[in-house]
Structures are given as structure tokens and as C-alpha cells.
Design a protein around this motif. Structure first.
Motif, mmCIF file in Angstrom:
data_model
loop_
_atom_site.group_PDB
_atom_site.id
_atom_site.type_symbol
_atom_site.label_atom_id
_atom_site.label_comp_id
_atom_site.label_asym_id
_atom_site.label_seq_id
_atom_site.Cartn_x
_atom_site.Cartn_y
_atom_site.Cartn_z
ATOM 1 N N GLN A 291 6.462 3.302 -6.510
ATOM 2 C CA GLN A 291 5.729 4.221 -7.057
ATOM 3 C C GLN A 291 4.454 3.923 -7.043
ATOM 4 O O GLN A 291 4.138 3.010 -6.999
ATOM 5 C CB GLN A 291 5.943 4.320 -8.270
ATOM 6 C CG GLN A 291 6.230 5.934 -8.994
ATOM 7 C CD GLN A 291 5.782 6.896 -9.869
ATOM 8 O OE1 GLN A 291 6.471 6.259 -10.672
ATOM 9 N NE2 GLN A 291 6.220 7.866 -10.052
ATOM 10 N N CYS A 292 2.979 4.985 -6.788
ATOM 11 C CA CYS A 292 2.292 4.729 -6.468
ATOM 12 C C CYS A 292 1.283 5.166 -8.137
ATOM 13 O O CYS A 292 1.976 5.823 -8.151
ATOM 14 C CB CYS A 292 1.693 5.587 -5.345
ATOM 15 S SG CYS A 292 -0.081 5.479 -5.427
ATOM 16 N N THR A 293 0.816 4.192 -8.564
ATOM 17 C CA THR A 293 0.057 4.405 -10.048
ATOM 18 C C THR A 293 -0.878 5.403 -9.611
ATOM 19 O O THR A 293 -1.684 6.532 -10.396
ATOM 20 C CB THR A 293 -0.258 3.350 -10.690
ATOM 21 O OG1 THR A 293 -0.549 2.462 -9.999
ATOM 22 C CG2 THR A 293 1.276 2.665 -10.682
ATOM 23 N N ASP A 294 -1.305 5.670 -8.538
ATOM 24 C CA ASP A 294 -2.649 6.855 -8.003
ATOM 25 C C ASP A 294 -2.123 7.868 -7.971
ATOM 26 O O ASP A 294 -2.288 9.404 -9.065
ATOM 27 C CB ASP A 294 -3.155 6.517 -6.895
ATOM 28 C CG ASP A 294 -4.389 4.984 -7.737
ATOM 29 O OD1 ASP A 294 -4.731 5.614 -9.309
ATOM 30 O OD2 ASP A 294 -4.843 3.897 -6.722
ATOM 31 N N CYS A 295 -1.641 8.322 -6.681
ATOM 32 C CA CYS A 295 -1.206 9.610 -6.497
ATOM 33 C C CYS A 295 0.172 9.900 -7.092
ATOM 34 O O CYS A 295 0.909 10.989 -6.945
ATOM 35 C CB CYS A 295 -0.693 9.767 -4.932
ATOM 36 S SG CYS A 295 0.330 8.504 -3.588
ATOM 37 N N LEU A 296 0.819 8.561 -8.021
ATOM 38 C CA LEU A 296 1.883 9.405 -8.440
ATOM 39 C C LEU A 296 3.489 9.247 -7.637
ATOM 40 O O LEU A 296 4.396 9.614 -7.681
ATOM 41 C CB LEU A 296 2.460 10.435 -9.327
ATOM 42 C CG LEU A 296 0.524 10.004 -10.847
ATOM 43 C CD1 LEU A 296 1.358 11.025 -11.757
ATOM 44 C CD2 LEU A 296 1.136 8.217 -10.983
ATOM 45 N N ALA B 135 1.266 -1.229 0.347
ATOM 46 C CA ALA B 135 0.025 -0.410 0.243
ATOM 47 C C ALA B 135 0.694 1.217 0.385
ATOM 48 O O ALA B 135 2.015 1.370 0.781
ATOM 49 C CB ALA B 135 -0.920 -0.094 1.459
ATOM 50 N N CYS B 136 0.626 2.284 -1.243
ATOM 51 C CA CYS B 136 1.455 3.573 -0.649
ATOM 52 C C CYS B 136 0.846 4.795 0.391
ATOM 53 O O CYS B 136 0.139 4.098 0.811
ATOM 54 C CB CYS B 136 0.662 4.430 -1.498
ATOM 55 S SG CYS B 136 1.209 6.257 -1.688
ATOM 56 N N PRO B 137 1.950 4.390 1.230
ATOM 57 C CA PRO B 137 1.648 4.546 2.123
ATOM 58 C C PRO B 137 1.651 6.424 2.249
ATOM 59 O O PRO B 137 1.324 6.829 3.983
ATOM 60 C CB PRO B 137 3.883 5.533 3.063
ATOM 61 C CG PRO B 137 4.255 5.351 1.616
ATOM 62 C CD PRO B 137 3.614 4.390 0.681
ATOM 63 N N ASN B 138 1.534 7.844 1.539
ATOM 64 C CA ASN B 138 0.854 8.468 1.195
ATOM 65 C C ASN B 138 -0.299 8.486 1.409
ATOM 66 O O ASN B 138 -1.130 9.472 1.523
ATOM 67 C CB ASN B 138 1.669 9.004 -0.161
ATOM 68 C CG ASN B 138 1.657 10.438 -0.273
ATOM 69 O OD1 ASN B 138 1.849 11.572 0.583
ATOM 70 N ND2 ASN B 138 0.966 10.841 -1.510
ATOM 71 N N CYS B 139 -1.213 7.684 0.506
ATOM 72 C CA CYS B 139 -2.550 7.796 -0.134
ATOM 73 C C CYS B 139 -3.375 6.395 0.218
ATOM 74 O O CYS B 139 -4.759 6.444 -0.080
ATOM 75 C CB CYS B 139 -2.861 7.829 -1.327
ATOM 76 S SG CYS B 139 -2.302 6.907 -2.367
ATOM 77 N N CYS B 140 -2.362 5.316 0.762
ATOM 78 C CA CYS B 140 -2.876 4.087 1.123
ATOM 79 C C CYS B 140 -3.562 3.512 -0.285
ATOM 80 O O CYS B 140 -4.031 2.441 -0.092
ATOM 81 C CB CYS B 140 -4.516 4.201 2.260
ATOM 82 S SG CYS B 140 -3.631 5.300 4.261
#
Ligand SMILES: [Zn+2]
Lengths: 171, 257
Positions: free
Chosen positions: A157-162, A132-137
């Protein structure tokens, strides 16, 4: 309990409280105890013996941690403290508590999954677990490189919040 | 100390030193990529692998040094020996070449190193077993990384495929030495301390063949094994590597940071 062992108990508790202030130089959000680096504290005659284990063989933080321990104990008049380094049992991220993992996440590092969840028959078990992205979950994340800013992390890398982020490798 | 205990100790010293030398030399080669890798992530990856290897080398040199009589330090072993005293495999001292050459060398080594360490975790020598148990976790990541590149380049464009195929052919003759057991290997195996190189060879071959197929690469034709590294007979490349690695401690002995 006789007086002698009672004194030792009190002293040990004091030493542990001092050690609880020492953080990992590369991950200041966690103490060496929360990281599982601290393996034991003993009092032998007049000497405090602190046992630690490195996260990775080449972990450059281990010398710094050793110095930090002796300095912190010396400040509280434990002048003859000794730091012992052990390799066995080998350090594992499973020694981190759930609270420690939550602290990691808040610090911006995706915490490691339990190593029992890794399927070693897979060529790359890391990409089969969901990070899970630690920034936006978000669970829409991808591995960029097996090696991140330090030996213990991979780079994602998060593909949602980038946002790019580090993932603490489960070992 | 009895004669046999003394010889066991000297066997254990050499056996440990060989592993330390492999890690140290390969680490030095990988660090030559710092600031030169094809992309930033790869720069970080290769030097991180190097960092694991130097950590492993230090544990092994410290153990070797403790078995040595008269006393030496880990630094003496790393910095004060000449090329003919080094016992690493010829594979790891080969120059970096292009990125494909480095990846081929790394992959063939990783595919050997991981099962080597897995066997060594069961060694009767508790120190070697402990160092192996620690290193094995790191070596898994090394193998994943080099395997990924073999696939990506082999099964990439026509051009990357050809470069990867050429690199494999260049490195291949040096892989045979990894499985040639000498007297010391056999004594260590007999004592329950060392690794069975025949078992290792089968594990390595099945892993390598499977990956090459999935990467659309062809296994090179077997040639005569090029050996001698563990007896101190090295290619000229080790001399240059050591000259660079050892210059500082040799020109200013016992200096501290
Ligand atoms: Zn995100």
C-alpha cells in the motif's frame, strides 16, 4: 547460407512473430516473451517445438499458455506444433527487460527490482528494497502481505496516495 | 537393467515420492483455510503457499511416475493410494487446529524445507536438482511469511504469546521425525542424490532457536521422537484428509473437467 537453412530461418522468424502475440493470461500487458516464459523455438523436421518455463511451480496459467501457443500456431497452419515444458534454469524476474518492467508499471503493477539488489542475509529482503507506488511514484510504501492476487506478486500500500497495489516479487 | 540399477531406480522413486507426499498433504491442509482465515490477506497467503506446494508436488509425482514400472500416472499416485501407502512426515498431516497451530506447523516445516531444497539443488540427480532450484525460490517466501507470524504472535500481546507458546508445544513432538535418517536416506546421501539430515538438523536448530528467542518464545523440552510416517504408519488424521481429497477421482475414475 543454403536454401534449406534460409527457409528454416524465415519460418523461425514467422513463428516468433506469431508467439509475440501471445500474452500472459494473468498479466495481459506482457507477452510470454517479455515475461521470460518463452525459452526457445526450434524446428525439428516438420514440427515446431516451443519451449516454455513456468514462473512458479503451481502457476495455473501455464496450461492456458500451452493451449494458446498451439492454437495460435495452428491458425497459421503449423499443425504439428509441440510445447515443451522445462524447469531448468529456473525462471527469474531478471529475464524481464526494462521495457517490459515499464509496461508492468503502466499496467498498475510495481515492477520487480534486480534480484542482485536483494540482501539474502536479511530476514525479509523485500522490505529492505524501496518499492515505488505505480500510481503516484511515491517511495512511501509498505508491505501489507507477502502474497498478493497471484503467487508471483506481493501486496503493498502507498502511504501517500493510499492506493493498494501489487508488487511483482523479485525471484 | 542390472539389479543395482533397478534398486537405485526404486530408491529414487520412493525418495521422490516422500517429498511429493509432504507437499501434497500440507497443501491440502492449507487449502482447508480457504474462506476461514482470520483475515482476507491471510486467506490469500495460505492458499498461495498451498498453490506453490501443489505445483511442487505435481513435478515430483510426475517424476516418480516416470520411474515406476508398471506405468502409473501422477494422478494414480495422488488419488489411488491408501493411507498406509503414503510416505509423508507426520508433522504435515496434523490438523490445522487454531491459527497459531497452523503457523507453528508451517514454520517448523518451512525452516526444514528451505535448507532441504538448498541441499537438493546440488543433487547428482539432475531432475531433483531442477525441481529443487525452482522450489527453493518459493520456499524462501513461505519461511519469511511463517517467521513473521511467529514473531508477531509470540511478541504480541500476553494472550497471543500464550496461544503461540501452546501451539509450539503441541507441534514440537512431530518435528523430530524430520531428522531421523533411515536406510534409504543414507543410501541416497551416499549416492550424492539425497540430503544430509545431520547438516539439515544443525541449520534448522540454529534458525529455530534464533527466531523463538526474538519472538520471546521458549523452546519446548525435547521428548521422544514420534515417527512412522515415511513407513506408512500414520496418525488417524491422514485418513480423513485423504477421504476428502480422493473422493471425487475415486467415485468417478478418469473423469475430466
Ligand atoms: Zn501512491
Amino acid at each position: 547460407m543454403d536454401l534449406m537453412s534460409k527457409n528454416t530461418e524465415i519460418q523461425l522468424a514467422h513463428v516468433r512473430s506469431i508467439l509475440d502475440t501471445i500474452t500472459d493470461p494473468e498479466i495481459p500487458a506482457l507477452t510470454i516473451n517479455e515475461m521470460g516464459i518463452l525459452r526457445g523455438v526450434e524446428i525439428e523436421a516438420d514440427t515446431v517445438v516451443v519451449t516454455i518455463t513456468p514462473t512458479y511451480s503451481g502457476c495455473p496459467a501455464i496450461d492456458q499458455i500451452t493451449d494458446d501457443i498451439t492454437a495460435a500456431l495452428a491458425k497459421h497452419d503449423y499443425l504439428s506444433a509441440r510445447v515443451a515444458l522445462v524447469l531448468s534454469p529456473a525462471w527469474t524476474t531478471d529475464w524481464m527487460s526494462d521495457e517490459a518492467k515499464e509496461k508492468l508499471r503502466q499496467y498498475g503493477i510495481a515492477p520487480p527490482c534486480k534480484t542482485s539488489l536483494l540482501d539474502d542475509s536479511q530476514e525479509d529482503p523485500d522490505v529492505t528494497v524501496i518499492v515505488a507506488c505505480p500510481n503516484c511514484c511515491s517511495f512511501n510504501t509498505q508491505l501489507v502481505s507477502h502474497f498478493g492476487s497471484t503467487a508471483c506478486k506481493s501486496f503493498w500500500q502507498c502511504t501517500d496516495c493510499l492506493e493498494p497495489f501489487d508488487y511483482f516479487k523479485p525471484i | 537393467m542390472s539389479a543395482s540399477a533397478a534398486s537405485t531406480k526404486s530408491d529414487l522413486f520412493t525418495y521422490t515420492l516422500r517429498q511429493a507426499d509432504n507437499s501434497m498433504v500440507l497443501c491440502q491442509r492449507l487449502c482447508e483455510w480457504a474462506a476461514r482465515a482470520p483475515e482476507l490477506e491471510e486467506d490469500i497467503a495460505l492458499t498461495n503457499i498451498g498453490l506453490d506446494l501443489i505445483g511442487q508436488a505435481r513435478s515430483l509425482y510426475q517424476y516418480s511416475a516416470s520411474l515406476c514400472d508398471p506405468k502409473v500416472s501422477e494422478d494414480d499416485l495422488a488419488f489411488m493410494r491408501d493411507a498406509h501407502q503414503w510416505t509423508n512426515l507426520l508433522l504435515v498431516e496434523q490438523p490445522n487446529g487454531d491459527f497459531a497451530d497452523t503457523i507453528a506447523r508451517q514454520y517448523f516445516y518451512d525452516a526444514w524445507h528451505l535448507p532441504f531444497l538448498e541441499q537438493l539443488t546440488r543433487s547428482h540427480d539432475t531432475t531433483l536438482a531442477a525441481i529443487a532450484a525452482k522450489s527453493v525460490k518459493e520456499a524462501k517466501y513461505h519461511l519469511r511469511h511463517s517467521s513473521m507470524w511467529i514473531k508477531r504472535l509470540g511478541d504480541g500481546t500476553e494472550y497471543s504469546h500464550q496461544r503461540m507458546q501452546d501451539a509450539i508445544a503441541t507441534v514440537w513432538p512431530f518435528t523430530k521425525e524430520m531428522f531421523v535418517a533411515d536406510e534409504l536416506d543414507l543410501r541416497m546421501l551416499e549416492a550424492g542424490i539425497g540430503v544430509d539430515l545431520d547438516v539439515l538438523k544443525r541449520a534448522w536448530e540454529s534458525q529455530v532457536v534464533a527466531l523463538l528467542i526474538s519472538a520471546t518464545l521458549t523452546k519446548p523440552i525435547d521428548s521422544e521422537a514420534i515417527t512412522g510416517g515415511r513407513q506408512g504408519q500414520h496418525t488417524e488424521y491422514l485418513h480423513d484428509l485423504l477421504a476428502e481429497m480422493q473422493v471425487l477421482p475415486r467415485s468417478m475414475p478418469n473423469r475430466q473437467w
